[in-house]
Motif scaffolding. Structure first.
Motif, short mmCIF file in Angstrom:
data_model
loop_
_atom_site.label_atom_id
_atom_site.label_comp_id
_atom_site.label_asym_id
_atom_site.label_seq_id
_atom_site.Cartn_x
_atom_site.Cartn_y
_atom_site.Cartn_z
N GLN A 77 -0.78 4.70 11.66
CA GLN A 77 -0.07 4.79 12.95
C GLN A 77 0.31 6.23 13.24
OE1 GLN A 77 2.59 1.53 13.57
NE2 GLN A 77 3.91 2.74 14.90
N THR A 78 0.39 6.53 14.52
CA THR A 78 0.93 7.81 14.96
C THR A 78 2.26 7.48 15.63
OG1 THR A 78 -1.29 8.62 15.33
CG2 THR A 78 0.46 9.83 16.39
N ILE A 79 3.35 7.96 15.04
CA ILE A 79 4.66 7.65 15.61
C ILE A 79 5.01 8.72 16.65
CG2 ILE A 79 7.12 7.27 15.09
CD1 ILE A 79 6.27 6.74 12.16
N ALA A 80 5.25 8.30 17.88
CA ALA A 80 5.58 9.27 18.93
C ALA A 80 7.03 9.72 18.75
CB ALA A 80 5.39 8.62 20.30
N HIS A 118 0.85 -1.21 0.00
CA HIS A 118 0.00 0.00 0.00
C HIS A 118 0.87 1.24 0.00
CE1 HIS A 118 -3.98 -1.72 1.50
NE2 HIS A 118 -3.17 -2.75 1.30
N ARG A 119 0.40 2.29 -0.67
CA ARG A 119 1.14 3.55 -0.56
C ARG A 119 0.70 4.27 0.70
NH1 ARG A 119 4.72 6.63 -3.11
NH2 ARG A 119 4.87 5.11 -4.78
N VAL A 120 1.69 4.64 1.52
CA VAL A 120 1.37 5.42 2.72
C VAL A 120 2.01 6.80 2.60
CG1 VAL A 120 1.15 3.43 4.27
CG2 VAL A 120 3.39 4.52 4.00
N MET A 121 1.43 7.77 3.26
CA MET A 121 2.05 9.10 3.35
C MET A 121 2.30 9.41 4.82
SD MET A 121 -1.02 11.88 2.90
CE MET A 121 -0.29 13.05 4.03
N ALA A 122 3.35 10.20 5.05
CA ALA A 122 3.66 10.57 6.43
C ALA A 122 3.81 12.08 6.50
CB ALA A 122 4.96 9.91 6.87
N THR A 123 3.35 12.64 7.60
CA THR A 123 3.50 14.09 7.79
C THR A 123 3.91 14.38 9.23
OG1 THR A 123 2.37 16.23 7.72
CG2 THR A 123 0.98 14.35 8.20
N PRO A 124 4.86 15.33 9.40
CA PRO A 124 5.14 15.78 10.77
C PRO A 124 4.06 16.76 11.21
CG PRO A 124 6.56 16.94 9.23
CD PRO A 124 5.67 16.04 8.40
N GLY A 154 4.29 16.38 19.03
CA GLY A 154 5.48 15.55 18.80
C GLY A 154 5.13 14.20 18.21
N VAL A 155 4.50 14.22 17.04
CA VAL A 155 4.14 12.95 16.39
C VAL A 155 4.32 13.06 14.88
CG1 VAL A 155 2.40 12.25 18.10
CG2 VAL A 155 1.71 13.61 16.12
#
Ligand code: DHE
Length: 515
Positions: free
Chosen positions: A400-403, A375-381, A386-387
């Motif tokens: 997911q929310t990366i701490a 799957h294509r995922v996107m990530a944003t700060p 702080g995630v």
């Protein structure tokens, strides 16, 4: 030359500090370089749109001590602390009228370099596709790095306060950079020479290059326009007044090229609208044969606009500040500055198709995407939390929310790298780069090269083997790491290096780089 707008307007606000008259002091001491209107002359514009958004020392400190290695002298010997405070208050006051900057005024500001000689081939031996530019905010220069030897091939002066990603021509030979004061500069990477510059706006957000490399769009806050330049000679070909459907003028939040659509896509900051401006000489995607379907509401806005630079409006729920695209440029993922949620707007049908759970002011402008489990995922700060949010782009659910150890500004990866490099720009961990595994989404390493010093923004070499990072201090450095082992390979001293941009990664829209 500049349109009127500032002048005495802010006088009242600046008379306060022990009765010192900030406007009069400005006229006497500052106007010769920065213009009576405060819109800039030989010195930069002194208006809140420019000043309030720059990283750097406080205004009063700059007025008192000057800026090293620039024409800005210190006034600490001539003006009392109260007078300096009054001048600072005056220049921090908004203009009361929106200044004008016509096509003619922009055209008159154009300066092409008499020394420029286009070289028939690169004047250096390294790979021209592996050049990386480093924006040095400390003294407003760009360093041109050879991505193989890590040698600085050239270092040239830019206009004051360059912001956002430079845009490269599709063949990687030329690059265009923009300053917050609206100057656009063209540089020839093969010849290692500046070609020229033009002031396309008075306060600008960012620039975008058309897919065919012919046009450059400049998104302006002041005045409320989108300026289109010819990339060939920087001449102004069109100024679009940005006026919303209800007749109100609006600033432009940002503009990007949508290469698959042969268009510029921009969001209005002060009105709930997205505009798409075609760069297809046939007028596509608005021409009759265009394959995508539009809703009836769109037909109305197509109206008489046909041909190059025809514009289409897309009505949305609320204005967008920041946005990101799916790789096929059919979906725009946007958010407002309050940053309560994200929205997915499908550009083909011209309406919202999904909402995203993105609180905490996501910084979608530095979002990236990659493939994970098919799957294509996107990530944003997020600038206020702080995630890092990771979203599945096939059904828009939050994976997911990366701490993180604090809120971050920039993310970067590369097709050849299993990792995302994420800074922790704000808070006590600003000296840290966190490295995240793209599949497990676990933090696998924390790099802290200089405790206590701001350490941010990463860029890969063309092959993804090395990563350039910025120690964003005035006496800072670009620190080069091995992308696999995370060992430091080299340190190049630089004056507050901010963004770094590799020609190949940018012109191929490498997975892992923002726009
Ligand atoms: Fe940026 C890119 C907006 C503050 C450094 N920034 C961008 C872009 C936008 C944006 C819309 C994408 C434009 C592009 O590349 O075409 N920036 C904003 C803001 O709204 C914000 C939060 C407030 C403002 O000043 O307007 C902001 N930005 C900053 C800074 O304070 C930074 C750290 C220092 C500076 O230069 O002012 C900063 N912005 C950058 C950089 C990029 C950028 C280095 C390009 C990132 C990239 O890798 O492509």
């Amino acid at each position: 030359m500049l349109g009127m707008g500032g002048g005495a307007a802010a006088q009242g606000a600046a008379e306060g500090a022990a009765g010192a008259d900030g406007a009069a002091l400005f006229a006497e001491n500052c106007a010769s370089c920065h213009a009576e209107t405060r819109l800039g002359g030989t010195g930069p514009a002194l208006i809140p749109e420019t000043l309030g958004r720059m990283m750097g020392p406080a205004l009063e400190q700059v007025i008192a001590a000057g800026r090293p290695a620039t024409q800005m002298a210190g006034f600490g010997g001539q003006l009392s602390p109260e007078e300096i405070a009054a001048v600072a208050a005056y220049i921090a006051t908004p203009l009361t009228e929106t200044p004008r900057w016509s096509l003619e005024q922009a055209a008159q500001s154009r300066e092409m370099s008499a020394e420029y000689r286009p070289a028939p081939a690169p004047v250096f031996t390294g790979d021209p596709m592996n050049i990386t530019l480093v924006v040095e905010a400390g003294d407003h220069h760009i360093s041109v790095l050879d991505g193989d030897s890590f040698e600085v091939l050239d270092r040239f002066a830019t206009p004051f306060a360059v912001h956002g990603g430079p845009k490269f021509s599709p063949d990687g030979r030329f690059v265009f950079v923009m300053s917050r004061d609206g100057w656009v500069q063209k540089y020839d990477i093969w010849s290692l020479q500046v070609v020229g510059q033009i002031r396309a706006g008075l306060n600008s957000r960012n620039i975008a290059m058309s897919a065919d490399g012919k046009w450059l769009a400049v998104a302006n806050y002041l005045p409320q326009t989108l300026t289109i330049l010819s990339t060939e000679d920087l001449s102004v070909v069109k100024v679009l007044e940005v006026v919303a459907r209800d007749g109100r003028p609006s600033r432009v939040s940002a503009v990007y090229q949508a290469p698959e659509r042969q268009s510029f896509v921009l969001a209005l900051k002060d009105a709930p609208e997205i505009w798409e401006v075609t760069t297809d000489p046939e007028g596509g995607p608005f021409h009759d044969g265009f394959v995508h379907s539009y809703e009836a509401s769109m037909e109305e806005s197509l109206g008489a606009e046909k041909g190059l630079f025809a514009r289409r409006r897309i009505a949305i729920d609320e204005p967008l500040d920041d946005f990101f695209f799916s790789p096929d440029y059919r979906d725009l993922i946007g958010t407002n500055r309050e940053g309560t949620k994200g929205e997915v707007i499908n550009l083909d049908v011209g309406r919202k198709i999904a909402e995203l759970p993105l609180p905490g002011m996501p910084h979608l402008g530095s979002g990236i995407s990659w493939m994970r489990d098919g799957h294509r995922v996107m990530a944003t700060p997020h600038l206020k939390e702080g995630v890092i949010s990771v979203i599945d782009m096939s059904d828009w659910h939050l994976v997911q929310t990366i701490a993180m150890d604090g809120p971050g500004f920039f993310l970067r990866s590369h097709e050849a790298s299993p990792y995302v490099w994420a800074d922790v720009f704000f808070g006590p961990h600003k000296d840290e780069m966190q490295i995240i595994d793209k599949q497990s989404l676990e933090i696998v390493r924390r790099l802290v090269p200089e405790p206590g010093k701001l350490f941010a923004h990463a860029e890969f070499t063309r092959d993804g083997r090395y990563v350039f990072t910025s120690l964003m201090e005035d006496e800072g450095a670009v620190i080069i790491y091995d992308a696999q082992t995370f060992e430091e390979v080299k340190r190049l001293p630089m004056r507050k290096p901010i963004g770094k941009y590799n020609v190949w990664n940018k012109i191929t829209f490498d997975d892992g780089t923002s726009h």
